[in-house]
Design a protein around this motif. Sequence first.
Motif, PDB file in Angstrom:
ATOM      1  N   GLN A 393       5.027 -69.013-169.474  1.00  0.00           N
ATOM      2  CA  GLN A 393       5.338 -67.839-168.652  1.00  0.00           C
ATOM      3  C   GLN A 393       4.070 -67.160-168.139  1.00  0.00           C
ATOM      4  O   GLN A 393       4.043 -66.644-167.020  1.00  0.00           O
ATOM      5  N   TRP A 394       3.018 -67.163-168.932  1.00  0.00           N
ATOM      6  CA  TRP A 394       1.739 -66.619-168.448  1.00  0.00           C
ATOM      7  C   TRP A 394       1.183 -67.478-167.317  1.00  0.00           C
ATOM      8  O   TRP A 394       0.559 -66.968-166.389  1.00  0.00           O
ATOM      9  N   MET A 395       1.426 -68.773-167.396  1.00  0.00           N
ATOM     10  CA  MET A 395       0.999 -69.640-166.302  1.00  0.00           C
ATOM     11  C   MET A 395       1.845 -69.384-165.053  1.00  0.00           C
ATOM     12  O   MET A 395       1.356 -69.421-163.925  1.00  0.00           O
ATOM     13  N   LEU A 396       3.138 -69.092-165.261  1.00  0.00           N
ATOM     14  CA  LEU A 396       4.003 -68.807-164.108  1.00  0.00           C
ATOM     15  C   LEU A 396       3.567 -67.530-163.400  1.00  0.00           C
ATOM     16  O   LEU A 396       3.483 -67.494-162.166  1.00  0.00           O
ATOM     17  N   VAL A 397       3.286 -66.468-164.158  1.00  0.00           N
ATOM     18  CA  VAL A 397       2.892 -65.217-163.509  1.00  0.00           C
ATOM     19  C   VAL A 397       1.516 -65.347-162.859  1.00  0.00           C
ATOM     20  O   VAL A 397       1.245 -64.730-161.821  1.00  0.00           O
ATOM     21  N   THR A 398       0.653 -66.178-163.426  1.00  0.00           N
ATOM     22  CA  THR A 398      -0.633 -66.456-162.776  1.00  0.00           C
ATOM     23  C   THR A 398      -0.416 -67.161-161.446  1.00  0.00           C
ATOM     24  O   THR A 398      -1.048 -66.832-160.439  1.00  0.00           O
ATOM     25  N   LEU A 399       0.502 -68.119-161.451  1.00  0.00           N
ATOM     26  CA  LEU A 399       0.825 -68.865-160.222  1.00  0.00           C
ATOM     27  C   LEU A 399       1.445 -67.957-159.170  1.00  0.00           C
ATOM     28  O   LEU A 399       1.001 -67.937-158.010  1.00  0.00           O
ATOM     29  N   GLY A 402      -0.877 -65.303-157.760  1.00  0.00           N
ATOM     30  CA  GLY A 402      -1.908 -65.901-156.913  1.00  0.00           C
ATOM     31  C   GLY A 402      -1.399 -66.321-155.550  1.00  0.00           C
ATOM     32  O   GLY A 402      -1.996 -65.997-154.522  1.00  0.00           O
ATOM     33  N   ILE A 403      -0.265 -67.032-155.523  1.00  0.00           N
ATOM     34  CA  ILE A 403       0.221 -67.577-154.247  1.00  0.00           C
ATOM     35  C   ILE A 403       1.191 -66.628-153.546  1.00  0.00           C
ATOM     36  O   ILE A 403       1.438 -66.771-152.354  1.00  0.00           O
ATOM     37  N   GLY A 404       1.750 -65.666-154.302  1.00  0.00           N
ATOM     38  CA  GLY A 404       2.709 -64.748-153.694  1.00  0.00           C
ATOM     39  C   GLY A 404       2.110 -63.875-152.617  1.00  0.00           C
ATOM     40  O   GLY A 404       2.782 -63.507-151.645  1.00  0.00           O
ATOM     41  N   GLY A 405       0.817 -63.554-152.768  1.00  0.00           N
ATOM     42  CA  GLY A 405       0.147 -62.708-151.779  1.00  0.00           C
ATOM     43  C   GLY A 405       0.077 -63.316-150.396  1.00  0.00           C
ATOM     44  O   GLY A 405      -0.153 -62.606-149.400  1.00  0.00           O
ATOM     45  N   SER A 406       0.294 -64.619-150.294  1.00  0.00           N
ATOM     46  CA  SER A 406       0.227 -65.294-148.988  1.00  0.00           C
ATOM     47  C   SER A 406       1.401 -64.947-148.086  1.00  0.00           C
ATOM     48  O   SER A 406       1.345 -65.145-146.874  1.00  0.00           O
ATOM     49  N   MET A 407       2.480 -64.434-148.669  1.00  0.00           N
ATOM     50  CA  MET A 407       3.697 -64.228-147.880  1.00  0.00           C
ATOM     51  C   MET A 407       3.563 -63.127-146.833  1.00  0.00           C
ATOM     52  O   MET A 407       4.303 -63.102-145.859  1.00  0.00           O
ATOM     53  N   ILE A 408       2.622 -62.193-147.038  1.00  0.00           N
ATOM     54  CA  ILE A 408       2.340 -61.146-146.060  1.00  0.00           C
ATOM     55  C   ILE A 408       0.839 -61.168-145.786  1.00  0.00           C
ATOM     56  O   ILE A 408       0.044 -61.427-146.694  1.00  0.00           O
ATOM     57  N   SER A 409       0.441 -60.888-144.582  1.00  0.00           N
ATOM     58  CA  SER A 409      -0.969 -61.051-144.181  1.00  0.00           C
ATOM     59  C   SER A 409      -1.924 -60.218-145.020  1.00  0.00           C
ATOM     60  O   SER A 409      -3.042 -60.640-145.311  1.00  0.00           O
TER      61      SER A 409
END
Length: 460
Positions: A393-399, A402-409
């Motif tokens: 789960q710590w790896m999931l929240v890291t993922l 990290g990549i979630g910020g790409s969804m908005i500029s």
Amino acid sequence: MLKIMLSMIFCSLAAFASSSASTTQIPDLTMTWIGFASLIIFVIGYYFVAAEEKYHIDKAKPALFIGTFIFILIAIYYALNDLNMDLVHTQAQHLILEIAEIFFFLFVAMTYIESLIHMNVFDRLKYNLVSKGFTYRKLFWATGFIAFFLSPIADNLTTALILSTVLITIEKDRRDFLVPGAINIVVAANAGGAWSPFGDITTLMAWTAKKGAFSDFLFLFPAAIVGYLITAFLLSRFVPNEVPVFDATKEKRPELGDGAKTIMGLGIFTIVCAVISHQVLHLPAMWGMMFGLALLKVYSYGLNRKYGKDHFNIFDSIAKIENNTLLFFFGILAAVGGLYFLGWLGLAAIVYDPSVLGPTWSNIGVGFLSAIVDNIPVMSAVLKASPDMGLEQWMLVTLTAGIGGSMISFGSAAGVGVMGKLHGIYTFGSHMKYAWTIVLGYFASIGVWYLQYQVLGIGH
């Protein structure tokens, strides 16, 4: 306004939690004037951080102000109410130590990047790309793959800034290439940074907080690259398959500075030192990084003796570091630390309770929150709340952070940096036109994580 509201919602989750996550020594001050004042200061300050382009104010200024001011107010409240001032002192010391570990780590990494820029390493990279006769589509894929594999070493912001410069060098007018190309770089830099402790501040924070060993983060590679490839494939359909104009008579091939290859080697060795320091010697990772900086300083002395003092000055590289990024980082983490100390964030682990959302859905939600609020304060809040989760789960929240910020500029440092480089071309509106491709890649990454960790049990 949406950004402010979600920041308030995220912080206010703690108001409905029990006080079990706080230590008995630290009083819960969420429902006092200092609790509400600090929360309001944070929200107002973060509004100016988010509206950086609107007000033309560097994001480090409001971040540093709210980070320092909140703690000063807390100390005043403790003094006025005759509370234990040692608690304030201890909390501030712990926070300084936490921030300093990452601060100096980034300081060394940025110094190496500026040194390589001085040695024309990235100018040579730009020339090699544009002189190959590639089509726009091939250049799209080339810059994306470089971003994905450079980000784990150079960090996502630096990678995005370098490669967005490459884009604008290749073409200044073709929006049908520049916009998808810019989004591609942002997504690749963030995805590449998600599977390396050096690739993003959020992964660095998780690593230094000992939520996983160095090798644990490498297991996120399949999820990161699959999500990126799906987004990149969909974006590439919108890129023209034509060859850009390149005049070899006007473009001169940049020459690498003497010592450039050795500095690249020292940079790799410095990363190895950081890993050994953290994993083997049980020293902070920044200790190995600072040792690498010492080696670079010694080598710069040798270059000066051989080629003259103007050939390479390490202090010139240090002077060019983006100090506003470091100060923003200090301010925002200090502010989040203050809210945690008051009780707002330390209790947010309630959403991770299986009876509410549970860890998996909460961590998936962190990705969307990161896109709106920014991943640094969100990840800091999760680490401060420290919900009871397993490694997967710590790896999931890291993922997801990290990549979630790409969804908005403006959801990540990489996106904000590219918006500055391609001003008026890569905008919030142009990004949102293709945001659906990023969302599909995001869920593909989560799907790979689920298959890898929950079904196959790989990475535990």
